[in-house]
Write an enzyme that holds these catalytic residues in place. Structure first.
Site, PDB file in Angstrom:
ATOM      1  N   HIS A  30      23.298  16.453  46.375  1.00 36.77           N
ATOM      2  CA  HIS A  30      22.937  17.826  46.025  1.00 36.77           C
ATOM      3  C   HIS A  30      22.306  18.568  47.209  1.00 36.77           C
ATOM      4  CE1 HIS A  30      20.310  20.705  43.520  1.00 36.77           C
ATOM      5  NE2 HIS A  30      21.545  21.156  43.501  1.00 36.77           N
ATOM      6  N   ARG A  31      22.914  19.694  47.585  1.00 32.15           N
ATOM      7  CA  ARG A  31      22.508  20.465  48.777  1.00 32.15           C
ATOM      8  C   ARG A  31      22.451  19.540  50.001  1.00 32.15           C
ATOM      9  NH1 ARG A  31      17.369  23.847  46.209  1.00 32.15           N
ATOM     10  NH2 ARG A  31      18.162  23.895  44.084  1.00 32.15           N
ATOM     11  N   GLU A  57      27.246  18.861  47.670  1.00 25.65           N
ATOM     12  CA  GLU A  57      27.235  20.178  47.047  1.00 25.65           C
ATOM     13  C   GLU A  57      26.397  21.084  47.920  1.00 25.65           C
ATOM     14  OE1 GLU A  57      25.257  23.212  44.259  1.00 25.65           O
ATOM     15  OE2 GLU A  57      24.419  21.866  45.762  1.00 25.65           O
ATOM     16  N   ASP A  59      25.259  25.590  48.592  1.00 27.02           N
ATOM     17  CA  ASP A  59      25.218  26.945  48.030  1.00 27.02           C
ATOM     18  C   ASP A  59      25.637  27.956  49.090  1.00 27.02           C
ATOM     19  OD1 ASP A  59      23.748  26.125  45.491  1.00 27.02           O
ATOM     20  OD2 ASP A  59      22.413  25.385  47.066  1.00 27.02           O
ATOM     21  N   HIS A  72      20.357  28.338  49.413  1.00 25.44           N
ATOM     22  CA  HIS A  72      20.203  28.300  47.964  1.00 25.44           C
ATOM     23  C   HIS A  72      19.553  29.558  47.425  1.00 25.44           C
ATOM     24  CE1 HIS A  72      18.149  27.457  44.142  1.00 25.44           C
ATOM     25  NE2 HIS A  72      19.249  26.780  43.877  1.00 25.44           N
ATOM     26  N   GLU A 158      29.150  25.899  45.843  1.00 23.66           N
ATOM     27  CA  GLU A 158      28.636  26.761  44.775  1.00 23.66           C
ATOM     28  C   GLU A 158      28.484  28.178  45.298  1.00 23.66           C
ATOM     29  OE1 GLU A 158      24.832  25.959  42.790  1.00 23.66           O
ATOM     30  OE2 GLU A 158      25.006  27.943  41.862  1.00 23.66           O
ATOM     31  N   LYS A 160      26.878  31.569  45.015  1.00 22.42           N
ATOM     32  CA  LYS A 160      25.703  32.169  44.392  1.00 22.42           C
ATOM     33  C   LYS A 160      25.995  33.636  44.095  1.00 22.42           C
ATOM     34  CE  LYS A 160      22.643  28.877  44.001  1.00 22.42           C
ATOM     35  NZ  LYS A 160      22.445  28.279  42.666  1.00 22.42           N
ATOM     36  N   ASP A 284      19.902  14.614  43.929  1.00 17.63           N
ATOM     37  CA  ASP A 284      19.085  14.739  45.141  1.00 17.63           C
ATOM     38  C   ASP A 284      18.885  13.370  45.792  1.00 17.63           C
ATOM     39  OD1 ASP A 284      18.634  17.464  44.626  1.00 17.63           O
ATOM     40  OD2 ASP A 284      16.885  17.029  43.389  1.00 17.63           O
TER      41      ASP A 284
HETATM   42  O1  G3P Z   1      25.691  22.747  41.370  1.00 17.16           O
HETATM   43  C1  G3P Z   1      24.648  22.202  40.662  1.00 17.16           C
HETATM   44  C2  G3P Z   1      23.312  22.784  41.019  1.00 17.16           C
HETATM   45  O2  G3P Z   1      23.240  22.944  42.405  1.00 17.16           O
HETATM   46  C3  G3P Z   1      23.047  24.100  40.363  1.00 17.16           C
HETATM   47  O3  G3P Z   1      21.727  24.514  40.480  1.00 17.16           O
HETATM   48  O4  G3P Z   1      19.887  25.817  41.413  1.00 17.16           O
HETATM   49  O5  G3P Z   1      20.421  23.634  42.408  1.00 17.16           O
HETATM   50  O6  G3P Z   1      21.921  25.564  42.766  1.00 17.16           O
HETATM   51  P1  G3P Z   1      20.971  24.900  41.827  1.00 17.16           P
HETATM   52 CA    CA Z   2      23.673  24.579  43.947  1.00 14.24          CA
END
Ligand code: G3P
Ligand code: CA
Length: 297
Positions: A30-31, A57, A59, A72, A158, A160, A284
């Site tokens: 994640h990120r 993943e 943003d 993000h 992702e 935004k 994470d």
């Molecule tokens: O893509 C899943 C997750 O990243 C969505 O929430 O706020 O971490 O971008 P957020």
């Molecule tokens: Ca995200």
């Protein structure tokens, strides 16, 4: 005692996964591996790769001059030194900064100084490695895709964009530029484009039906299946605590993929790690999931 029980559980699941030959789910950092490196940076992608994650993943937002960058938050203040370098530009909205300005920012030192996951203090991130994050730059989408291609990392992009039923002009541009770049870099089969904005998801499918699109949700729509079909999405990305047996059965039987986020606790990771109806787990802590799957490097 607790430690040995946890270790036993990890070894048992790892054994189960190996013997059943189950390779699902994708391990998605994640990120980037954000518990071990500054989020949404190339350093985080490299860390994810080193751990053995399948993908990452990140943003994407658009700068003032229409460039796509990884960030993000709507503002630059949490994960860069924008407030120090540009004291008069509060609230430091991404959309108010040019790429040239964004490229002057340090997107790594905040991680070293705040140690958000305690992984520097614990020694999981050795001090010299942590220091190397200082001066890390905010990547462009092009740079992130180029590195992903080089490393062989699958990518969940992702977008935004504020959720809306009407396609906003800025979202239209965000989708078009993203699609153009993904195509130009030959990455259409290596990415999933997701958004909380249904209009963005629908538009991705309209302009690029060959690129998989997913709807992100933090609450379930009344008819998830009908909604995904109407948007042309091929996956649902729900917050993990929304997932029920019924939802997984309906979606998997209809051929839709499910990518869940953000699963961090061992107990939750263990629950989903062996479920073939889950296409990917966004976490994470990819190192924990990889250990559960017997894939730790
Ligand atoms: O893509 C899943 C997750 O990243 C969505 O929430 O706020 O971490 O971008 P957020
Ligand atoms: Ca995200």
């Amino acid at each position: 005692m607790k430690f040995f029980l946890a270790l036993f559980a990890i070894l048992a699941i790892a054994g189960e996964m190996r013997s059943s030959g189950v390779s699902k789910p994708l391990v998605i950092a994640h990120r980037g591996a954000r518990s071990l490196a500054p989020e949404n940076t190339l350093a985080a992608a490299r860390t994810a790769k080193r751990l053995g994650a399948d993908g990452w993943e990140f943003d994407v937002r658009m700068s003032k001059d229409g460039e796509l960058i990884l960030m993000h938050d709507e503002t630059l203040s949490r994960t860069t030194n924008a407030s120090e370098l540009f004291p008069n530009q509060a609230p430091w909205s991404v959309a108010e900064f040019t790429l040239a300005e964004i490229k002057t920012l340090d997107a790594g030192s905040w991680f070293v100084e705040s140690d958000p996951y305690g992984t520097i203090a614990s020694g999981d991130v050795p001090a010299p490695e942590a220091e190397s994050f200082r001066g890390e730059r905010v990547p462009t989408l092009r740079e992130a895709l180029a590195l992903s291609r080089e490393l062989g990392l699958w990518v969940n992009i992702e977008l935004k964009s504020r959720p809306s039923f009407v396609l906003a002009p800025s979202t239209k541009l965000l989708v078009e530029k993203t699609v153009e770049l993904v195509r130009a870099m030959g990455m259409t089969s290596k990415v999933l484009i997701s958004s909380f904005d249904p209009a963005a998801v629908q538009y991705v499918n309209a302009v690029a039906p060959e690129i998989p699109a997913a709807l992100l949700v933090s609450s379930l729509p009344p008819d998830p299946l009908g909604y995904l079909r109407a948007l042309g999405a091929e996956a649902l990305n729900p917050r993990y605590d929304l997932v029920t047996e019924g939802l997984l059965n309906i979606l998997s039987q209809a051929g839709f993929k499910v990518f869940i986020w953000t699963v961090n606790e061992l107990e939750d990771l263990r629950k989903f790690a062996v479920d073939p109806r889950i296409a990917g787990i966004i976490t994470d802590w990819p190192q924990r999931l990889l250990a559960l799957l017997g894939r730790a490097k």
